[in-house]
Design an enzyme around this catalytic site. Structure first.
Site, PDB file in Angstrom:
ATOM      1  N   GLY A 183       4.740   6.826  -1.342  1.00 24.05           N
ATOM      2  CA  GLY A 183       6.201   6.195  -1.150  1.00 24.05           C
ATOM      3  C   GLY A 183       7.062   6.526  -0.140  1.00 24.05           C
ATOM      4  O   GLY A 183       8.213   6.174  -0.224  1.00 24.05           O
ATOM      5  N   GLY A 184       6.589   7.264   0.907  1.00 23.57           N
ATOM      6  CA  GLY A 184       7.477   7.594   2.026  1.00 23.57           C
ATOM      7  C   GLY A 184       8.180   6.288   2.381  1.00 23.57           C
ATOM      8  O   GLY A 184       9.602   6.371   2.949  1.00 23.57           O
ATOM      9  N   LYS A 185       7.571   5.274   2.857  1.00 22.26           N
ATOM     10  CA  LYS A 185       8.120   4.158   3.392  1.00 22.26           C
ATOM     11  C   LYS A 185       9.101   3.512   2.180  1.00 22.26           C
ATOM     12  O   LYS A 185      10.193   2.705   2.573  1.00 22.26           O
ATOM     13  CB  LYS A 185       7.156   3.351   4.164  1.00 22.26           C
ATOM     14  CG  LYS A 185       6.502   3.961   5.322  1.00 22.26           C
ATOM     15  CD  LYS A 185       5.526   3.321   5.988  1.00 22.26           C
ATOM     16  CE  LYS A 185       4.695   4.091   7.048  1.00 22.26           C
ATOM     17  NZ  LYS A 185       3.927   5.078   6.630  1.00 22.26           N
ATOM     18  N   ASP A 214      -4.511  -2.786 -10.791  1.00 20.71           N
ATOM     19  CA  ASP A 214      -5.529  -2.683 -11.628  1.00 20.71           C
ATOM     20  C   ASP A 214      -6.509  -3.961 -11.773  1.00 20.71           C
ATOM     21  O   ASP A 214      -7.369  -3.696 -12.054  1.00 20.71           O
ATOM     22  CB  ASP A 214      -5.202  -2.117 -13.179  1.00 20.71           C
ATOM     23  CG  ASP A 214      -4.136  -2.512 -13.540  1.00 20.71           C
ATOM     24  OD1 ASP A 214      -3.679  -3.875 -13.069  1.00 20.71           O
ATOM     25  OD2 ASP A 214      -3.404  -2.047 -14.620  1.00 20.71           O
ATOM     26  N   CYS A 225      -1.478   3.813  11.020  1.00 21.46           N
ATOM     27  CA  CYS A 225      -1.329   5.260  11.826  1.00 21.46           C
ATOM     28  C   CYS A 225      -2.687   5.330  12.808  1.00 21.46           C
ATOM     29  O   CYS A 225      -3.422   6.527  12.707  1.00 21.46           O
ATOM     30  CB  CYS A 225      -1.249   6.192  11.097  1.00 21.46           C
ATOM     31  SG  CYS A 225      -2.301   6.499   9.543  1.00 21.46           S
ATOM     32  N   CYS A 270       0.724  -1.013  -0.136  1.00 19.57           N
ATOM     33  CA  CYS A 270       0.139  -0.023  -0.040  1.00 19.57           C
ATOM     34  C   CYS A 270       0.865   1.305   0.125  1.00 19.57           C
ATOM     35  O   CYS A 270       0.785   2.234   0.943  1.00 19.57           O
ATOM     36  CB  CYS A 270      -0.865   0.165   1.140  1.00 19.57           C
ATOM     37  SG  CYS A 270      -1.962  -1.364   1.553  1.00 19.57           S
ATOM     38  N   ALA A 271       1.705   1.614  -1.080  1.00 18.23           N
ATOM     39  CA  ALA A 271       2.893   2.278  -1.046  1.00 18.23           C
ATOM     40  C   ALA A 271       2.463   3.745  -0.892  1.00 18.23           C
ATOM     41  O   ALA A 271       3.390   4.657  -0.587  1.00 18.23           O
ATOM     42  CB  ALA A 271       3.833   2.059  -2.252  1.00 18.23           C
ATOM     43  N   ASP A 323       1.151  -1.391   4.862  1.00 17.35           N
ATOM     44  CA  ASP A 323       0.770  -0.313   5.661  1.00 17.35           C
ATOM     45  C   ASP A 323      -0.636   0.280   5.459  1.00 17.35           C
ATOM     46  O   ASP A 323      -0.963   0.901   4.373  1.00 17.35           O
ATOM     47  CB  ASP A 323       1.807   1.076   5.064  1.00 17.35           C
ATOM     48  CG  ASP A 323       1.477   2.279   6.089  1.00 17.35           C
ATOM     49  OD1 ASP A 323       0.950   2.152   6.884  1.00 17.35           O
ATOM     50  OD2 ASP A 323       1.908   3.438   5.221  1.00 17.35           O
ATOM     51  N   ASP A 325       0.032   0.245  -5.596  1.00 18.24           N
ATOM     52  CA  ASP A 325      -0.988   0.831  -4.955  1.00 18.24           C
ATOM     53  C   ASP A 325      -2.258   0.611  -5.880  1.00 18.24           C
ATOM     54  O   ASP A 325      -2.028   0.460  -7.030  1.00 18.24           O
ATOM     55  CB  ASP A 325      -0.669   2.230  -4.644  1.00 18.24           C
ATOM     56  CG  ASP A 325      -1.433   2.982  -3.747  1.00 18.24           C
ATOM     57  OD1 ASP A 325      -1.261   2.736  -2.491  1.00 18.24           O
ATOM     58  OD2 ASP A 325      -2.650   3.478  -3.934  1.00 18.24           O
TER      59      ASP A 325
END
EC number: 2.1.1.-
Length: 404
Positions: free
Chosen positions: A236-238, A283, A354, A232-233, A301, A256
């Site tokens: 893309g922070g992680k 998709d 989160c 679940c990018a 995530d 994603d």
């Protein structure tokens, strides 16, 4: 502080879009700040921080002002007058805010502050849910912490620099930062400022990422040369952090359902010098099935309520509904069961959110381990991060290992 009419009117216009039209606060503020090129840093800061303040305390201010949604323009000015009065700002003699009853405002504030749902400005159902899941004492502390404006934290990109070097270079550009104990790559800005205009940012030396979020990639225990799937990018922070921890060796497959977010990730990866990231939009279900049994490490995530990040997204508490929480819990369980099949035998997986709610966190892991898909996994370790204990975002992460 002297109030400037054009800044106040711009703030009122923004609040109308957020409260009455359901727009996202960050997008509205971003658009509002482009209205007048003559506005300086202090002007822009006033609009952004005043808007977020009134969004954060909407219920309390509306109760004090005795107004109800949808707010008329006149009532939005009443909310603004409450904000200014409680901040100790002298109100100008404008017709929109003349005859503001400052003494009554302060009296109502004192009375309402004794009731948590008003004091912390949250919906009744959310207050009841927080108590039910965390207990009275923990929820009291946590919701208080989540109403404090989040600090700006950045992560030094180890593909290009380290925290010490970055700290010095930012200082040369006029941005002072402090190191954070227990977060080796993190720096916190001493004063809020636009760091995206720095040369350090343009050269990809850092990403803005909360301290709690910086713990997740490290928790996955990646090694250079691994094949890692970030399921679940998003933007893309992680994934960028994983690439840095892997020293650009091996492969990070970023998935994603939103292709536009993956395009943003590509831009960020180029700037960061992260060459081992491949993006794939989900998709069809084939995208996931092709990866079954293929990954050394999998990061989930998961989409969640976002209750742990209310300090940076205060409008989320007005958009959240109990029905959404019921749906998202179901989605979380579906995701963890399906995406866990990507982990190869002997591989590891992190489930993270989160959120601070056990029903989105520990309970989901427990249900997964009791399921058919989870029978070959064991819980190695989990971490519950509360904003009231750290001062950073509320987070949860569980490290699971698949038997060989």
């Amino acid at each position: 502080m002297r109030l400037h009419r054009n800044l106040v009117f711009a703030t009122i216009d923004g609040l109308k879009e957020i409260f009455n039209e359901g727009q996202y606060a960050d997008k509205v503020i971003e658009k509002t700040l482009k209205r007048d090129k003559r506005w300086g840093a202090r002007d822009r800061s006033f609009i952004a921080e005043t808007t977020y303040d009134i969004v954060r305390w909407k219920r309390l201010y509306a109760e004090i002002a005795e107004v109800k949604e949808p707010f008329s323009r006149e009532n939005l000015f009443r909310l603004f007058a409450v904000w200014a009065t409680l901040k100790g700002i002298k109100l100008p003699e404008w017709k929109q805010i003349e005859d503001t009853p400052t003494r009554r405002i302060k009296g109502r504030f004192d009375a309402l502050s004794k009731i948590r749902k008003f004091r912390e400005s949250i919906p009744d159902w959310l207050d009841e849910l927080g108590v039910a899941e965390l207990g009275e004492e923990v929820w009291e502390k946590e919701i208080g912490a989540l109403n404090i404006q989040a600090p700006v934290i950045i992560r030094a990109n180890k593909l290009k620099t380290d925290a010490a070097t970055l700290k010095n270079k930012l200082s040369e550009e006029g941005f002072e930062t402090i190191n954070l104990k227990d977060y080796p790559d993190a720096l916190q800005l001493v004063e809020r400022a636009n760091i995206f205009r720095t040369e350090c940012f343009k050269k990809g030396m850092f990403e803005v990422q909360d301290a709690s979020s910086q713990l997740v990639a490290d928790f996955l225990d990646v090694q250079p040369g691994n094949r890692v799937v970030d399921t679940c990018a998003g933007a893309g922070g992680k994934a960028l952090h994983l690439a840095a921890l892997m020293e650009n060796k091996g492969q990070v497959i970023a998935l994603d359902i939103y292709g536009n977010k993956l395009k943003e990730l590509k831009r960020r990866a180029k700037r960061a010098g992260a060459h081992n990231i491949e993006t794939r939009a989900i998709d069809t279900t084939k995208v996931i099935k092709k990866l079954y049994g293929q990954a050394d490490r999998v990061l989930i995530d998961a989409p969640c309520s976002g209750l742990g990040v209310l300090s940076r997204n205060p409008d989320a508490k007005w958009k959240l509904e109990p029905e959404f929480l019921d749906r998202i819990r179901k989605t979380q369980q579906e995701i963890i069961r399906q995406y866990s099949r990507i982990v190869k035998d002997g591989g590891k997986m992190v489930y993270a959110t989160c959120s601070v709610l056990p029903s989105e966190n520990q309970m989901q892991v427990k249900d997964f381990l009791a399921s058919e898909e989870g029978k070959d996994f064991k819980l190695v370790e989990d971490r519950k991060i509360l904003s009231s204990e750290t001062g950073f975002d509320g987070f949860y992460m569980a490290l699971l290992e698949k038997s060989e």
